[in-house]
Write an enzyme that holds these catalytic residues in place. Structure first.
Site, PDB file in Angstrom:
ATOM      1  N   ASP A  34      15.095  11.847  26.557  1.00 11.65           N
ATOM      2  CA  ASP A  34      14.958  10.241  25.200  1.00 11.65           C
ATOM      3  C   ASP A  34      13.646  10.567  24.520  1.00 11.65           C
ATOM      4  O   ASP A  34      13.507   8.933  23.891  1.00 11.65           O
ATOM      5  CB  ASP A  34      14.507   9.327  26.148  1.00 11.65           C
ATOM      6  N   GLU A  36      10.385  10.981  24.540  1.00 12.99           N
ATOM      7  CA  GLU A  36       9.144  10.744  24.944  1.00 12.99           C
ATOM      8  C   GLU A  36       8.220  12.000  25.166  1.00 12.99           C
ATOM      9  O   GLU A  36       8.721  12.883  25.035  1.00 12.99           O
ATOM     10  CB  GLU A  36       9.098   9.420  26.513  1.00 12.99           C
ATOM     11  N   GLN A  94      -4.108  -1.070   4.185  1.00 12.64           N
ATOM     12  CA  GLN A  94      -4.175  -1.905   4.981  1.00 12.64           C
ATOM     13  C   GLN A  94      -5.160  -2.193   5.476  1.00 12.64           C
ATOM     14  O   GLN A  94      -5.247  -2.144   7.249  1.00 12.64           O
ATOM     15  CB  GLN A  94      -2.908  -2.023   5.834  1.00 12.64           C
ATOM     16  N   ASP A 170      -8.413   5.051  -9.905  1.00  9.87           N
ATOM     17  CA  ASP A 170      -9.042   3.849  -9.189  1.00  9.87           C
ATOM     18  C   ASP A 170     -10.678   3.857  -9.408  1.00  9.87           C
ATOM     19  O   ASP A 170     -10.947   4.138  -9.062  1.00  9.87           O
ATOM     20  CB  ASP A 170      -8.361   3.523  -8.960  1.00  9.87           C
ATOM     21  N   LYS A 194      -6.896   0.414 -12.534  1.00 10.83           N
ATOM     22  CA  LYS A 194      -5.363   0.247 -11.951  1.00 10.83           C
ATOM     23  C   LYS A 194      -4.913  -1.235 -10.889  1.00 10.83           C
ATOM     24  O   LYS A 194      -5.435  -1.485 -10.741  1.00 10.83           O
ATOM     25  CB  LYS A 194      -5.825   1.054 -10.836  1.00 10.83           C
TER      26      LYS A 194
HETATM   27  C1  R5P Z   1      -5.450   4.478  -3.317  1.00 14.59           C
HETATM   28  O1  R5P Z   1      -6.004   3.092  -4.491  1.00 14.59           O
HETATM   29  C2  R5P Z   1      -5.370   5.593  -3.487  1.00 14.59           C
HETATM   30  O2  R5P Z   1      -6.479   6.256  -3.763  1.00 14.59           O
HETATM   31  C3  R5P Z   1      -4.184   6.260  -3.993  1.00 14.59           C
HETATM   32  O3  R5P Z   1      -4.497   6.667  -5.353  1.00 14.59           O
HETATM   33  C4  R5P Z   1      -2.785   5.252  -3.991  1.00 14.59           C
HETATM   34  O4  R5P Z   1      -2.945   5.935  -2.394  1.00 14.59           O
HETATM   35  C5  R5P Z   1      -1.848   6.539  -4.085  1.00 14.59           C
HETATM   36  O5  R5P Z   1      -0.743   5.576  -3.883  1.00 14.59           O
HETATM   37  P1  R5P Z   1       0.767   6.859  -4.444  1.00 14.59           P
HETATM   38  O6  R5P Z   1       0.778   8.141  -4.907  1.00 14.59           O
HETATM   39  O7  R5P Z   1       2.002   6.286  -4.060  1.00 14.59           O
HETATM   40  O8  R5P Z   1       0.501   5.801  -6.323  1.00 14.59           O
END
Ligand code: R5P
Length: 299
Positions: A34, A36, A94, A170, A194
């Site tokens: 199943d 698990e 998240q 970023d 970004k």
């Molecule tokens: C986000 O701030 C991370 O450093 C990555 O740049 C990001 O998670 C990349 O995600 P994706 O490939 O979906 O653009």
């Protein structure tokens, strides 16, 4: 001390054990009809420091359950200490309730891991954006292992520093990656701006005019959809970059590789925190082993 290779990180775990010259055991993992999960330690862990190695990439939910079941079982079987080496720690992006009613998954993931009895955690370049460190969500001891200097060594050996600029997509890429890579290679660097529009769509901005005829090395922690790197590469191409390389710690999706290459990236390097066949693999078992050396006297 015994290193235990869980499903997603057997090779890496074996290599770590080899560096540390200590015992290795593969966790037996099977599925019931199943679906698990069944797992078993094939040798005694009574009185041992048990180091579980399990990346949470690709199937985060399954991998998390396996790790927590393994940790709880090791505790029940009287392990002296249970340590989790999590080469890729999922759910870290998240880190905020973006919309009313949303689950802040990173905090709950941390609670689930801790409830399994894990005493200490090691993570390779966790995604830290709104959190300053892992201790913002974990109360057990946590350790951050950065591959930045390893990336720098590869850049020095394979790409060279003449005419080379390091680029972070970023601000989050700065602290644990770009700043360190640039310092060790002594290359110029810049951090782009970004704006995320949706899970797959980002916009990248830069007012710097430093890419003309340069070899550009993009350094980032995660490739998921590849959207970020595709947009960065387009910007760099339009700005006259000569050659574009990507150094990413966790390549979560091999499907993203095609579009990244089409956007102009000529070589992709990633680490075996997430083993894959689509990039040049950088083995990080030695730096993980160094971080675990404090346990060596118990082996
Ligand atoms: C986000 O701030 C991370 O450093 C990555 O740049 C990001 O998670 C990349 O995600 P994706 O490939 O979906 O653009």
């Amino acid at each position: 001390m015994i290193i235990v290779g869980c499903s997603t990180s057997k090779d890496l775990a074996r290599k770590i054990a080899r560096h540390l010259k200590c015992k290795y055991m593969q966790l037996e993992v099977k599925r019931f009809p199943d679906n698990e999960i069944y797992l078993r330690f094939k040798r005694s862990v009574d009185g041992e420091i048990v180091i579980l190695v399990q990346s949470l990439a690709k199937n985060p939910n399954e991998n998390l359950i396996e790790l927590t079941f393994a940790a709880s079982t090791a505790k029940e079987l009287k392990a002296k200490r249970v340590v989790a080496v999590i080469p890729y720690l999922a759910y870290m992006r998240q880190d905020k309730r973006f919309k009313k009613g949303e689950c802040v998954s990173s905090r709950i993931m941390a609670k689930i891991l801790e409830s399994s009895g894990i005493d200490e955690i090691f993570v390779v370049n966790p995604h830290l954006h709104r959190y300053k460190s892992l201790s913002d969500i974990f109360s057990v001891k946590t350790n951050l292992i950065s591959v930045a200097y390893k990336f720098a060594d590869y850049i020095l050996a394979k790409i060279g520093t003449k005419n080379t600029v390091i680029v972070g997509p970023d601000f989050e890429s700065y602290r644990h990656l770009v700043e360190k890579v640039a310092r060790k290679t002594r290359c110029d660097f810049t951090i782009l701006k970004k704006r995320r529009i949706g899970p797959k769509i980002v916009r990248i901005f830069s007012n710097k005019k430093i890419f003309q005829n340069k070899n550009v090395v993009i350094v980032d922690d995660i490739v998921s959809t590849g959207g970020t790197i595709v947009e960065v590469s387009k910007l760099l191409k339009n700005a006259g970059a000569k050659k574009i390389y990507l150094f990413v710690v966790h390549l979560l999706s091999e499907e993203a590789v095609d579009s990244i290459k089409k956007a102009g990236v000529s070589e992709i390097f990633s680490t075996n925190t997430v083993p894959n066949k689509s990039s040049k693999m950088i083995d990080v078992s030695d730096i993980i082993a160094s971080a675990l050396k404090k346990y060596k006297s118990h082996s």
